[in-house]
Design an enzyme around this catalytic site. Sequence first.
Site, PDB file in Angstrom:
ATOM      1  N   LYS A  99      19.693  44.807  -5.032  1.00 48.67           N
ATOM      2  CA  LYS A  99      19.699  43.585  -4.222  1.00 48.67           C
ATOM      3  C   LYS A  99      19.889  42.374  -5.145  1.00 48.67           C
ATOM      4  O   LYS A  99      20.551  41.417  -4.805  1.00 48.67           O
ATOM      5  CB  LYS A  99      18.409  43.433  -3.421  1.00 48.67           C
ATOM      6  CG  LYS A  99      18.516  42.263  -2.444  1.00 48.67           C
ATOM      7  CD  LYS A  99      17.325  42.157  -1.548  1.00 48.67           C
ATOM      8  CE  LYS A  99      16.244  41.326  -2.173  1.00 48.67           C
ATOM      9  NZ  LYS A  99      16.632  39.904  -2.370  1.00 48.67           N
ATOM     10  N   HIS A 134      10.373  48.128  -3.188  1.00 45.39           N
ATOM     11  CA  HIS A 134       9.709  48.387  -4.474  1.00 45.39           C
ATOM     12  C   HIS A 134       9.232  49.844  -4.534  1.00 45.39           C
ATOM     13  O   HIS A 134       9.346  50.497  -5.573  1.00 45.39           O
ATOM     14  CB  HIS A 134       8.468  47.496  -4.631  1.00 45.39           C
ATOM     15  CG  HIS A 134       8.775  46.032  -4.751  1.00 45.39           C
ATOM     16  ND1 HIS A 134       8.379  45.117  -3.818  1.00 45.39           N
ATOM     17  CD2 HIS A 134       9.414  45.338  -5.729  1.00 45.39           C
ATOM     18  CE1 HIS A 134       8.766  43.910  -4.189  1.00 45.39           C
ATOM     19  NE2 HIS A 134       9.393  44.008  -5.346  1.00 45.39           N
ATOM     20  N   HIS A 194       6.945  45.836  -1.117  1.00 42.66           N
ATOM     21  CA  HIS A 194       7.444  46.358   0.159  1.00 42.66           C
ATOM     22  C   HIS A 194       8.119  47.702  -0.119  1.00 42.66           C
ATOM     23  O   HIS A 194       8.143  48.167  -1.274  1.00 42.66           O
ATOM     24  CB  HIS A 194       8.417  45.358   0.798  1.00 42.66           C
ATOM     25  CG  HIS A 194       9.485  44.872  -0.145  1.00 42.66           C
ATOM     26  ND1 HIS A 194      10.504  45.680  -0.604  1.00 42.66           N
ATOM     27  CD2 HIS A 194       9.665  43.679  -0.765  1.00 42.66           C
ATOM     28  CE1 HIS A 194      11.273  44.998  -1.422  1.00 42.66           C
ATOM     29  NE2 HIS A 194      10.784  43.782  -1.555  1.00 42.66           N
TER      30      HIS A 194
END
Length: 284
Positions: free
Chosen positions: A152, A37, A34
Site C-alpha cells: 500500500k 498488519h 488492522h
Amino acid sequence: MVKSINSRDYNKWRSQFPQENSSIGFVPTMGALHQGHLYLVQQAKRQCSQVVISIFVNPRQFNDKNDLENYPVQLEEDFALLSKEGVDIVLVPSIQEIYPPNDTTSIDMTSYAHLAQGLEGDHRPGHFQGVVDVVSRLLTIVKPQKLYLGKKDYQQLNVLKAMVKKEKFALDVIGVPTQRASSGLALSSRNALLSEEGRVRASNIYEALQCAKASALHGEGLDMACAKGKAVLQAAEGVTEEYFLIANRHTMSINEVGNPEEWVVFCAAHVEGVRLIDNVEVFD
Ligand code: PAF
C-alpha cells in the site's frame, strides 16, 4: 500474552540467536493495527522462526503536526490482536531510544533521492527522510533476516529497498500485497478515523484506481487511463483528490513510465479530513 519490551531488553532477547543461524522476521509499524498488519505478521510467521513487530509513532515522518497529533494510538488493542497471532516480541521503543538527544544524524539518501521524489515525496516534504531514518535505526536494533512491508505504501517500499541496499543491511525486503475491505477500501490505520459513511465514500478511491487500470489494460494510454480514474474520483461525493498519477513501478518516475507492464496507478485523496493513499499495479 504478548511480551512488549524496550530496546535494552530486546538486545538481551536477541543475543540468544546467533546472527548466522537466526531467522527473524520484522514488521515495523506505527500501531493502530488492522488486518493488513496482521497479514504481514502471518507472512513473516510462515517464513521465519521468530517474528518481531515494532510499534513506534515516528514524529520525523510527519510533515503535518495535526496529522501526527490525530494519529490513532491504541496499544492495548494492538497487544490483544498480536497475542492472537502468536507474535514473539513487540518492540515499543521510547523516543529517546530511537533518537538519543546527542545523535542528530540522518541517513544520506542522495543516491536514491529520485525514488523519494514525486507522489508522496512531493506532497509530504521530509516524509521519506523520516521513514529511512527510523527504519534504519529499528533495523540496527532488531537485526532481522527479513523485513516485511506492505505494498500500500509502494513508494516507501521502493525507498526502503534502496536504503537497505545502500546501508548494506544483510536482509531480504518482502513486499506484501495490500489487504482490502470487501468494498475494496485499502486497510489502513487511518480508516479508524472515518465514519461508516466515510468508509463507503473512501472505497471510491479503489474504484477510481481499478477504472484507470482497466483503461490501461485496454491499451487506451496513460492520459486516458488517468482521466477515466480521475473522473470516478470527481464524481464521488465527499472525496477530494490530492493526486492521481501513473508512475513506473521501479523508478517511481511519472515522466518516463515505460511500458504498461511497469505502470502503477497511485492516488492520494481526502475523506472527512483524513488523508488516504492507495495504488494498484496495472499488471500484478
Ligand atoms: O509504514 C509505516 O507504518 C511506517 O512508515 C513505518 C515503516 C513503520 C516507519 O515508521
